[in-house]
Design a protein around this motif. Sequence first.
Motif, PDB file in Angstrom:
ATOM      1  N   UNK A  22     -24.325   7.092   8.395  1.00 12.80           N
ATOM      2  CA  UNK A  22     -24.553   7.927   9.627  1.00 12.80           C
ATOM      3  C   UNK A  22     -24.747   7.189  10.866  1.00 12.80           C
ATOM      4  N   UNK A  23     -25.510   6.169  10.928  1.00  9.64           N
ATOM      5  CA  UNK A  23     -25.505   5.398  12.301  1.00  9.64           C
ATOM      6  C   UNK A  23     -24.295   5.225  12.702  1.00  9.64           C
ATOM      7  N   UNK A  24     -23.126   4.734  11.758  1.00  9.91           N
ATOM      8  CA  UNK A  24     -21.885   4.423  12.301  1.00  9.91           C
ATOM      9  C   UNK A  24     -21.177   5.655  12.935  1.00  9.91           C
ATOM     10  N   UNK A  25     -21.360   6.746  12.148  1.00 13.41           N
ATOM     11  CA  UNK A  25     -20.808   7.874  12.782  1.00 13.41           C
ATOM     12  C   UNK A  25     -21.456   8.311  13.929  1.00 13.41           C
ATOM     13  N   UNK A  26     -22.446   8.074  13.976  1.00 11.02           N
ATOM     14  CA  UNK A  26     -23.090   8.578  15.683  1.00 11.02           C
ATOM     15  C   UNK A  26     -22.665   7.738  16.674  1.00 11.02           C
ATOM     16  N   UNK A  27     -22.672   6.478  16.358  1.00  9.76           N
ATOM     17  CA  UNK A  27     -22.253   5.591  17.477  1.00  9.76           C
ATOM     18  C   UNK A  27     -20.764   5.885  17.753  1.00  9.76           C
ATOM     19  N   UNK A  28     -20.004   6.044  16.847  1.00 12.18           N
ATOM     20  CA  UNK A  28     -18.534   6.539  16.896  1.00 12.18           C
ATOM     21  C   UNK A  28     -18.247   7.755  17.710  1.00 12.18           C
ATOM     22  N   UNK A  29     -19.124   8.595  17.449  1.00 11.18           N
ATOM     23  CA  UNK A  29     -19.032   9.751  18.347  1.00 11.18           C
ATOM     24  C   UNK A  29     -19.350   9.483  19.734  1.00 11.18           C
ATOM     25  N   UNK A  30     -20.362   8.534  19.967  1.00  9.83           N
ATOM     26  CA  UNK A  30     -20.494   8.235  21.313  1.00  9.83           C
ATOM     27  C   UNK A  30     -19.757   7.471  21.915  1.00  9.83           C
ATOM     28  N   UNK A  31     -18.848   6.865  21.284  1.00  9.84           N
ATOM     29  CA  UNK A  31     -17.975   5.955  21.752  1.00  9.84           C
ATOM     30  C   UNK A  31     -16.377   6.555  21.978  1.00  9.84           C
ATOM     31  N   UNK A  32     -16.245   7.445  20.997  1.00  5.95           N
ATOM     32  CA  UNK A  32     -14.611   8.267  21.055  1.00  5.95           C
ATOM     33  C   UNK A  32     -14.313   8.826  22.494  1.00  5.95           C
ATOM     34  N   UNK A  33     -15.233   9.481  23.081  1.00  8.32           N
ATOM     35  CA  UNK A  33     -14.776  10.209  24.441  1.00  8.32           C
ATOM     36  C   UNK A  33     -14.250   9.076  25.567  1.00  8.32           C
ATOM     37  N   UNK A  34     -14.844   7.986  25.642  1.00  7.81           N
ATOM     38  CA  UNK A  34     -14.660   6.928  26.749  1.00  7.81           C
ATOM     39  C   UNK A  34     -13.697   5.944  26.458  1.00  7.81           C
ATOM     40  N   UNK A  35     -13.043   6.035  24.860  1.00  6.94           N
ATOM     41  CA  UNK A  35     -12.322   4.950  24.518  1.00  6.94           C
ATOM     42  C   UNK A  35     -10.894   4.942  25.549  1.00  6.94           C
ATOM     43  N   UNK A  36     -10.432   3.722  25.758  1.00  6.80           N
ATOM     44  CA  UNK A  36      -9.370   3.501  26.552  1.00  6.80           C
ATOM     45  C   UNK A  36      -9.553   3.829  28.076  1.00  6.80           C
ATOM     46  N   UNK A  37     -10.722   3.800  28.517  1.00 10.11           N
ATOM     47  CA  UNK A  37     -10.880   4.218  30.022  1.00 10.11           C
ATOM     48  C   UNK A  37     -11.708   3.174  30.728  1.00 10.11           C
ATOM     49  N   UNK A  38     -11.714   3.166  31.895  1.00 13.13           N
ATOM     50  CA  UNK A  38     -12.365   1.718  32.620  1.00 13.13           C
ATOM     51  C   UNK A  38     -13.765   1.995  32.241  1.00 13.13           C
ATOM     52  N   UNK A  39     -14.575   3.149  31.973  1.00 13.75           N
ATOM     53  CA  UNK A  39     -16.022   3.015  31.670  1.00 13.75           C
ATOM     54  C   UNK A  39     -16.085   2.412  30.377  1.00 13.75           C
ATOM     55  N   UNK A  40     -15.385   2.542  29.428  1.00 10.97           N
ATOM     56  CA  UNK A  40     -15.315   1.899  28.109  1.00 10.97           C
ATOM     57  C   UNK A  40     -15.297   0.432  28.315  1.00 10.97           C
ATOM     58  N   UNK A  41     -14.547  -0.146  29.452  1.00 13.80           N
ATOM     59  CA  UNK A  41     -14.692  -1.779  29.443  1.00 13.80           C
ATOM     60  C   UNK A  41     -15.930  -2.257  30.244  1.00 13.80           C
ATOM     61  N   UNK A  42     -16.158  -1.351  31.181  1.00 13.51           N
ATOM     62  CA  UNK A  42     -17.445  -1.677  32.170  1.00 13.51           C
ATOM     63  C   UNK A  42     -18.764  -1.131  31.963  1.00 13.51           C
ATOM     64  N   UNK A  43     -18.866  -0.053  30.982  1.00 15.80           N
ATOM     65  CA  UNK A  43     -20.280   0.277  30.759  1.00 15.80           C
ATOM     66  C   UNK A  43     -20.748  -0.092  29.536  1.00 15.80           C
ATOM     67  N   UNK A  44     -20.280  -1.169  28.739  1.00 17.80           N
ATOM     68  CA  UNK A  44     -20.885  -1.766  27.815  1.00 17.80           C
ATOM     69  C   UNK A  44     -20.658  -1.118  26.523  1.00 17.80           C
ATOM     70  N   UNK A  45     -19.503  -0.529  26.295  1.00 19.55           N
ATOM     71  CA  UNK A  45     -19.391   0.029  25.072  1.00 19.55           C
ATOM     72  C   UNK A  45     -18.627  -0.902  24.176  1.00 19.55           C
ATOM     73  N   UNK A  46     -18.145  -2.034  24.690  1.00 22.47           N
ATOM     74  CA  UNK A  46     -17.673  -3.283  23.834  1.00 22.47           C
ATOM     75  C   UNK A  46     -18.694  -3.766  22.840  1.00 22.47           C
ATOM     76  N   UNK A  47     -19.765  -3.755  23.215  1.00 24.85           N
ATOM     77  CA  UNK A  47     -20.912  -4.114  22.293  1.00 24.85           C
ATOM     78  C   UNK A  47     -21.033  -3.117  21.175  1.00 24.85           C
TER      79      UNK A  47
END
Length: 83
Positions: A22-47
């Motif tokens: 459940x935690x994994x799914x929630x985090x993936x839902x949070x990450x999915x919209x910004x994947x492969x964008x500048x915000x992904x790399x600059x906004x801490x989504x790498x962690x």
Amino acid sequence: MTKEEIENKLFWHYLSGGVLALIWICIEIDIYPVRNTDEYYLGGYNQLSCLCLIILGILVYKVIKIISLKKQLKKAQLCIEHK
């Protein structure tokens, strides 16, 4: 290990695995919209992606452990039947 101990361990592996999934799914839902964008790399989504990878590894371990415990439970039931 007795049958009751194996069943108890199975229950806790199922419960913790479900919570982690459940935690994994929630985090993936949070990450999915910004994947492969500048915000992904600059906004801490790498962690968060790294955290998802770690959780996925733990989930794989739990699945393997559950399969192993089910085999042990089957052996324990066979031993009880033979007695």
